[in-house]
Scaffold this motif. Structure first.
Motif, PDB file in Angstrom:
ATOM      1  N   ALA A   6       2.136  60.064  35.212  1.00 42.99           N
ATOM      2  CA  ALA A   6       3.199  59.793  35.605  1.00 42.99           C
ATOM      3  C   ALA A   6       3.659  58.007  35.586  1.00 42.99           C
ATOM      4  CB  ALA A   6       3.668  59.398  37.373  1.00 42.99           C
ATOM      5  N   LEU A   7       4.581  58.023  35.673  1.00 48.38           N
ATOM      6  CA  LEU A   7       5.858  56.334  34.952  1.00 48.38           C
ATOM      7  C   LEU A   7       5.640  55.873  33.871  1.00 48.38           C
ATOM      8  CD1 LEU A   7       3.855  54.810  38.413  1.00 48.38           C
ATOM      9  CD2 LEU A   7       6.307  55.155  37.863  1.00 48.38           C
ATOM     10  N   HIS A   8       5.426  57.011  32.539  1.00 45.18           N
ATOM     11  CA  HIS A   8       4.944  56.577  31.335  1.00 45.18           C
ATOM     12  C   HIS A   8       6.456  56.573  30.546  1.00 45.18           C
ATOM     13  CE1 HIS A   8       2.014  60.124  31.771  1.00 45.18           C
ATOM     14  NE2 HIS A   8       0.857  59.096  31.359  1.00 45.18           N
ATOM     15  N   THR A  44      -0.978  55.993  34.204  1.00 41.34           N
ATOM     16  CA  THR A  44       0.203  55.340  33.033  1.00 41.34           C
ATOM     17  C   THR A  44       0.409  55.204  31.864  1.00 41.34           C
ATOM     18  OG1 THR A  44       0.297  53.352  33.562  1.00 41.34           O
ATOM     19  CG2 THR A  44       0.695  54.311  35.357  1.00 41.34           C
ATOM     20  N   VAL A  45      -1.148  55.218  31.208  1.00 40.53           N
ATOM     21  CA  VAL A  45      -1.652  55.662  29.702  1.00 40.53           C
ATOM     22  C   VAL A  45      -0.859  55.635  29.186  1.00 40.53           C
ATOM     23  CG1 VAL A  45      -3.508  54.263  27.871  1.00 40.53           C
ATOM     24  CG2 VAL A  45      -3.276  53.230  31.541  1.00 40.53           C
ATOM     25  N   VAL A  46      -0.034  55.197  27.797  1.00 44.22           N
ATOM     26  CA  VAL A  46       0.602  55.490  26.722  1.00 44.22           C
ATOM     27  C   VAL A  46      -0.338  55.475  25.363  1.00 44.22           C
ATOM     28  CG1 VAL A  46       2.262  56.071  25.189  1.00 44.22           C
ATOM     29  CG2 VAL A  46       3.279  55.416  27.629  1.00 44.22           C
ATOM     30  N   VAL A  70      -3.598  49.984  31.877  1.00 46.31           N
ATOM     31  CA  VAL A  70      -4.267  49.219  30.664  1.00 46.31           C
ATOM     32  C   VAL A  70      -4.214  49.887  29.538  1.00 46.31           C
ATOM     33  CG1 VAL A  70      -6.284  48.908  32.173  1.00 46.31           C
ATOM     34  CG2 VAL A  70      -6.598  50.422  30.660  1.00 46.31           C
ATOM     35  N   PRO A  71      -3.609  48.699  28.624  1.00 47.13           N
ATOM     36  CA  PRO A  71      -3.555  49.081  27.546  1.00 47.13           C
ATOM     37  C   PRO A  71      -4.020  50.677  26.751  1.00 47.13           C
ATOM     38  CG  PRO A  71      -3.645  47.261  27.447  1.00 47.13           C
ATOM     39  CD  PRO A  71      -3.547  47.399  28.605  1.00 47.13           C
ATOM     40  N   TYR A  72      -3.366  51.482  26.016  1.00 46.34           N
ATOM     41  CA  TYR A  72      -4.495  52.829  25.547  1.00 46.34           C
ATOM     42  C   TYR A  72      -5.888  52.213  24.838  1.00 46.34           C
ATOM     43  CZ  TYR A  72      -6.727  56.759  22.920  1.00 46.34           C
ATOM     44  OH  TYR A  72      -7.976  57.661  22.683  1.00 46.34           O
ATOM     45  N   GLY A 106      -6.086  64.882  22.963  1.00 44.11           N
ATOM     46  CA  GLY A 106      -4.555  64.849  22.624  1.00 44.11           C
ATOM     47  C   GLY A 106      -3.822  65.058  24.034  1.00 44.11           C
ATOM     48  N   SER A 107      -4.105  63.507  25.041  1.00 45.66           N
ATOM     49  CA  SER A 107      -3.415  62.787  25.576  1.00 45.66           C
ATOM     50  C   SER A 107      -4.294  62.001  26.321  1.00 45.66           C
ATOM     51  CB  SER A 107      -2.371  63.735  26.712  1.00 45.66           C
ATOM     52  OG  SER A 107      -3.177  63.897  27.639  1.00 45.66           O
ATOM     53  N   ALA A 108      -3.533  60.496  27.110  1.00 44.61           N
ATOM     54  CA  ALA A 108      -4.607  59.841  27.643  1.00 44.61           C
ATOM     55  C   ALA A 108      -4.854  60.663  29.064  1.00 44.61           C
ATOM     56  CB  ALA A 108      -3.656  59.007  27.734  1.00 44.61           C
ATOM     57  N   LEU A 109      -4.754  61.298  29.172  1.00 44.80           N
ATOM     58  CA  LEU A 109      -4.496  61.852  30.340  1.00 44.80           C
ATOM     59  C   LEU A 109      -6.136  62.752  30.352  1.00 44.80           C
ATOM     60  CD1 LEU A 109      -1.478  63.845  32.780  1.00 44.80           C
ATOM     61  CD2 LEU A 109      -4.307  64.597  33.064  1.00 44.80           C
TER      62      LEU A 109
END
Ligand SMILES: NC(=O)c1ccc[n+]([C@@H]2O[C@H](COP(=O)([O-])OP(=O)(O)OC[C@H]3O[C@@H](n4cnc5c(N)ncnc54)[C@H](OP(=O)(O)O)[C@@H]3O)[C@@H](O)[C@H]2O)c1
Length: 217
Positions: free
Chosen positions: A133-135, A99-101, A75-77, A114-117
């Motif tokens: 993954a897959l970003h 996969t989220v950016v 999904v979008p961030y 720090g990041s979506a992850l």
């Protein structure tokens, strides 16, 4: 690997739908998740004629994750934290693939965690391992099942989960690299902003990354 059940949260979108087509293989059940069950079913009807093999079904995001071994967050961030929070409590025993950016329109930014992850990790608080993954993959190429794919940088703090995600990446025809711990995710997520800029500059939809100088990933 035996029967494999993969839920794609936000699977009606560009990345999720493309990934569904790539995952299509005997013994694989892909569950397209949406905020709207009807929308998920419509997406399945559109995708099914293009699916090479396997099973494809559509339902709500919450239902989708129930029988899944892997839960892909696509999904979008803007909706990421809320979505992960909504799914919390249902993810034990599964592996989450994030996969989220974080993007502000097309500009990448580093979110407070720090990041979506790491945001997902914080929210889930150990309930399930989260693997990034897959970003850096183009959804356009992913959806064209015969197109060559760029490399996939896989990061996360759970080595076993990361290994299993790398196996899935190999199955869809990309080379996966173990790109280290979750603390590396902001770089990998942010790289997508660079790829978007490259795509714009060079009028492409296929920008991705290739790792060189490392053998046998
Ligand atoms: N597109 C790419 O090439 C690409 C490549 C690498 C990584 N990514 C990352 O993958 C993720 C998905 O990208 P995308 O291009 O597939 O996005 P998208 O098509 O804009 O959205 C994917 C799906 O997310 C759901 N959604 C939209 N807004 C939401 C919200 N606020 N809360 C919850 N769900 C929402 C929608 O499904 P429903 O309306 O059915 O719920 C939508 O179909 C993004 O985080 C992106 O950074 C994309």
């Amino acid at each position: 690997m035996d029967q494999l059940n993969v839920a794609i949260v936000g699977g009606t979108g560009n990345l999720g739908s493309a990934l569904a087509l790539r995952l299509g293989a005997p013994g694989v059940k892909i569950i397209i998740g949406s905020r709207d069950a009807e929308k998920a079913k419509n997406a399945v009807a559109t995708l099914k004629p293009k699916l090479r093999a396997g099973e494809l079904v559509g339902t709500t995001n919450r239902e989708a994750v129930k029988d899944a071994d892997f839960v892909v967050i696509a999904v979008p961030y803007e909706g990421h934290a809320q979505m992960v929070s909504d799914l919390k409590g249902q993810l034990a025993g599964k592996i989450v693939i994030d996969t989220v950016v974080p993007l502000n329109k097309v500009k990448p930014f580093v979110p407070p965690a720090g990041s979506a992850l790491q945001e997902a990790q914080q929210i889930l608080n150990g309930e399930a391992p989260v693997v990034g993954a897959l970003h850096n993959i183009s959804a356009v190429d992913l959806g064209d099942v015969d197109a060559p794919l760029g490399d996939v940088l896989v990061c996360g703090d759970d080595a076993a989960a990361k290994q299993r995600v790398m196996e899935i990446i190999q199955r869809i025809g990309a080379t996966a690299y173990d790109a280290g711990p979750a603390s590396n995710a902001y770089v990998i997520e942010g790289l997508t902003g660079v790829i978007i800029a490259l795509n714009r500059k060079y009028k492409s939809k296929h920008g991705s990354i290739k790792i060189t100088g490392i053998g046998g990933a």
